[in-house]
Motif scaffolding. Structure first.
Motif, PDB file in Angstrom:
ATOM      1  N   ALA A 183       0.832  -1.209   0.000  1.00 50.73           N
ATOM      2  CA  ALA A 183       0.000   0.000   0.000  1.00 50.73           C
ATOM      3  C   ALA A 183       0.865   1.257   0.000  1.00 50.73           C
ATOM      4  O   ALA A 183       0.575   2.229  -0.710  1.00 50.73           O
ATOM      5  N   LYS A 184       1.944   1.256   0.798  1.00 48.96           N
ATOM      6  CA  LYS A 184       2.844   2.410   0.830  1.00 48.96           C
ATOM      7  C   LYS A 184       3.491   2.630  -0.527  1.00 48.96           C
ATOM      8  O   LYS A 184       3.609   3.767  -1.001  1.00 48.96           O
ATOM      9  N   ARG A 185       3.935   1.537  -1.158  1.00 46.81           N
ATOM     10  CA  ARG A 185       4.578   1.640  -2.464  1.00 46.81           C
ATOM     11  C   ARG A 185       3.635   2.282  -3.481  1.00 46.81           C
ATOM     12  O   ARG A 185       4.034   3.159  -4.252  1.00 46.81           O
ATOM     13  N   ARG A 186       2.383   1.837  -3.471  1.00 45.37           N
ATOM     14  CA  ARG A 186       1.428   2.396  -4.420  1.00 45.37           C
ATOM     15  C   ARG A 186       1.153   3.871  -4.133  1.00 45.37           C
ATOM     16  O   ARG A 186       0.977   4.671  -5.048  1.00 45.37           O
ATOM     17  N   LEU A 187       1.111   4.203  -2.852  1.00 42.51           N
ATOM     18  CA  LEU A 187       0.811   5.578  -2.456  1.00 42.51           C
ATOM     19  C   LEU A 187       1.896   6.546  -2.910  1.00 42.51           C
ATOM     20  O   LEU A 187       1.591   7.654  -3.379  1.00 42.51           O
ATOM     21  N   ILE A 188       3.153   6.137  -2.793  1.00 43.18           N
ATOM     22  CA  ILE A 188       4.249   7.063  -3.101  1.00 43.18           C
ATOM     23  C   ILE A 188       4.810   6.884  -4.504  1.00 43.18           C
ATOM     24  O   ILE A 188       5.688   7.651  -4.913  1.00 43.18           O
ATOM     25  N   ARG A 189       4.294   5.901  -5.250  1.00 43.10           N
ATOM     26  CA  ARG A 189       4.849   5.649  -6.588  1.00 43.10           C
ATOM     27  C   ARG A 189       4.835   6.896  -7.473  1.00 43.10           C
ATOM     28  O   ARG A 189       5.808   7.162  -8.195  1.00 43.10           O
ATOM     29  N   PRO A 190       3.753   7.710  -7.470  1.00 51.10           N
ATOM     30  CA  PRO A 190       3.804   8.932  -8.287  1.00 51.10           C
ATOM     31  C   PRO A 190       4.954   9.857  -7.898  1.00 51.10           C
ATOM     32  O   PRO A 190       5.574  10.491  -8.760  1.00 51.10           O
ATOM     33  N   TRP A 191       5.269   9.955  -6.582  1.00 48.16           N
ATOM     34  CA  TRP A 191       6.405  10.768  -6.151  1.00 48.16           C
ATOM     35  C   TRP A 191       7.721  10.174  -6.660  1.00 48.16           C
ATOM     36  O   TRP A 191       8.615  10.911  -7.109  1.00 48.16           O
ATOM     37  N   LEU A 192       7.870   8.849  -6.567  1.00 44.67           N
ATOM     38  CA  LEU A 192       9.117   8.208  -7.001  1.00 44.67           C
ATOM     39  C   LEU A 192       9.363   8.434  -8.487  1.00 44.67           C
ATOM     40  O   LEU A 192      10.502   8.603  -8.923  1.00 44.67           O
ATOM     41  N   LYS A 193       8.283   8.423  -9.283  1.00 47.95           N
ATOM     42  CA  LYS A 193       8.437   8.630 -10.717  1.00 47.95           C
ATOM     43  C   LYS A 193       8.871  10.058 -11.041  1.00 47.95           C
ATOM     44  O   LYS A 193       9.436  10.309 -12.110  1.00 47.95           O
ATOM     45  N   GLN A 194       8.594  10.992 -10.122  1.00 48.02           N
ATOM     46  CA  GLN A 194       9.020  12.377 -10.325  1.00 48.02           C
ATOM     47  C   GLN A 194      10.390  12.651  -9.700  1.00 48.02           C
ATOM     48  O   GLN A 194      10.800  13.800  -9.602  1.00 48.02           O
ATOM     49  N   SER A 195      11.080  11.598  -9.280  1.00 49.86           N
ATOM     50  CA  SER A 195      12.313  11.770  -8.499  1.00 49.86           C
ATOM     51  C   SER A 195      13.536  11.177  -9.181  1.00 49.86           C
ATOM     52  O   SER A 195      13.435  10.211  -9.944  1.00 49.86           O
ATOM     53  N   THR A 196      14.680  11.760  -8.850  1.00 47.04           N
ATOM     54  CA  THR A 196      15.977  11.182  -9.149  1.00 47.04           C
ATOM     55  C   THR A 196      16.667  10.910  -7.816  1.00 47.04           C
ATOM     56  O   THR A 196      16.713  11.789  -6.958  1.00 47.04           O
ATOM     57  N   ALA A 197      17.177   9.699  -7.639  1.00 42.50           N
ATOM     58  CA  ALA A 197      17.912   9.365  -6.413  1.00 42.50           C
ATOM     59  C   ALA A 197      19.392   9.667  -6.624  1.00 42.50           C
ATOM     60  O   ALA A 197      19.955   9.323  -7.662  1.00 42.50           O
ATOM     61  N   VAL A 198      19.999  10.327  -5.643  1.00 38.12           N
ATOM     62  CA  VAL A 198      21.413  10.726  -5.758  1.00 38.12           C
ATOM     63  C   VAL A 198      22.177  10.278  -4.515  1.00 38.12           C
ATOM     64  O   VAL A 198      21.763  10.559  -3.385  1.00 38.12           O
TER      65      VAL A 198
END
Length: 387
Positions: A183-198
């Motif tokens: 459920a957490k993964r689905r909730l934040i997936r839109p944020w992750l797609k807008q992100s670059t991890a550094v």
């Protein structure tokens, strides 16, 4: 580098990995299952690239969508999948002496071809108990949003009857934990797609006697490799380094505009290069970072916030573990021009969120920046990425 890439050729599938840990773990399972028919056959593994036999068939998730109205057919397929798990557990237990728990028993990771099920994805697993595999499969079945009334319950009942878990209380606890993680993964997936991890790897390592912290090893892999594996939940991942950085790295490296200017200057360079609205940053000396902690940060991220960072249970704020919006670059560069090199002073000028962590999640941010702290890692096992 983007996430793992798969190329389909005539007789083989070629998989290119971003994470050495993910590649090694998948190959470990493929080697253990050679000749069993449980998995694809491994052809070659070199330089983060795996060649395996091309898998034929239809995914079980596609079968579920196609045959949702045919409850009997799906119960039969679910019985077959439980049989596959039984055989996989028995075989890998004979090889490793322990039960292999697959952290992602997603129906998309299994193909059905000519009456036989084949597993496709083995990047994330750990040694545990059979009840965990049952619980994880149930959690995924509960998450698919099956439309037919009573169908989900029927499939879950089939799994419970086939698997016959002895430790029911333990299994139910794991099922709930996994369901929450999904459920957490689905909730934040839109944020992750807008992100670059550094990953920030541009420090001087003075307190580590000059040894580059990203090269320190823990359980057979460097700190950098542990973090790359953890950050596999992001589509994009890069490394922030100094101008004179010469270490080999599987990631794209963004070099500081000027070496030795500190993390605030590095952050300005990162935000300048980023093509996404959000940037998640973490220091290379935090190898215990988990995806659960990442999810916690993104859950607290507000639309109006310029940043979202964490505060550990001891009251310490960690500006080098959190999310920054690209628009922060202008504020940071203005501070740098005025001679300010302190991140916290810069953050006081904008609106942000500080996430207060409990003691358990605070342990994920252990800063390994001295030889004494490094020695304490010997007693700590990497946490499975349940997310």
């Amino acid at each position: 580098m983007a996430k793992n890439q798969v190329e389909i050729c005539n007789a083989v599938a070629v998989k290119k990995y971003r994470s050495r840990i993910a590649a090694d773990r998948e190959v470990q399972i493929l080697k253990a299952c050679v000749g069993t028919g449980l998995t694809a056959e491994l052809h070659a593994y070199e330089d983060l690239t795996v060649q395996m036999s091309r898998l034929q068939g239809v995914s079980l998730l596609e079968l579920l969508d196609r045959n949702e109205a045919d409850g009997e057919e799906m119960r039969r397929v679910m019985q077959m999948l439980c049989g596959w798990i039984d055989a996989f557990e028995a075989h890998t237990r004979a090889v490793f002496g322990q039960t292999v728990v697959l952290d992602h028993l997603h129906l998309n990771h299994f193909l059905l071809h000519e009456g036989q099920i084949t597993g496709m994805d083995f990047e994330s697993w750990h040694f545990g108990q059979p009840e965990e595999n049952t619980a994880i499969l149930l959690a995924y079945l509960e998450s698919y949003g099956i439309r037919q009334e009573g169908r989900r319950e029927a499939l879950c009942r089939t799994v419970r009857l086939c698997r016959k878990a002895e430790q029911v209380y333990f299994m139910e606890n794991v099922r709930i934990q996994k369901q929450l993680a999904i459920a957490k993964r689905r909730l934040i997936r839109p944020w992750l797609k807008q992100s670059t991890a550094v990953i920030l790897a541009g420090g001087q390592s003075r307190r580590m006697d000059g040894v580059a912290k990203q090269t320190l090893e823990w359980h057979g892999y460097t700190f950098l490799e542990h973090l790359i594996f953890c950050l596999d939940c992001f589509d994009r991942c890069v490394c922030s380094v100094q101008q004179d950085f010469h270490e080999s790295c599987t990631l794209l490296c963004w070099r500081d505009e000027v070496s030795g200017e500190g993390p605030l200057a590095a952050l300005a360079t990162i935000l300048h290069h980023a093509e996404t609205e959000l940037v998640f940053v973490t220091a290379c000396d935090t190898p215990l970072l988990t995806r659960e902690l990442i999810a916690r940060i993104y859950q607290e991220l507000q639309q109006e916030s310029d940043y979202c960072i964490v505060q550990t249970a001891d009251g310490r704020v960690h500006p080098l573990c959190g999310v920054y919006r690209k628009r922060m670059e202008q504020t940071i560069r203005r501070d740098l021009e005025q001679g300010n090199r302190r991140i916290m002073r810069c953050l006081e000028q904008v609106k942000g969120t500080v996430v207060r962590l409990d003691a358990r999640l605070s342990q994920c941010l252990l800063n390994v920046n001295t030889p004494d702290v490094y020695r304490t890692l010997e007693e700590i096992e990497p946490a499975p990425h349940f997310f």
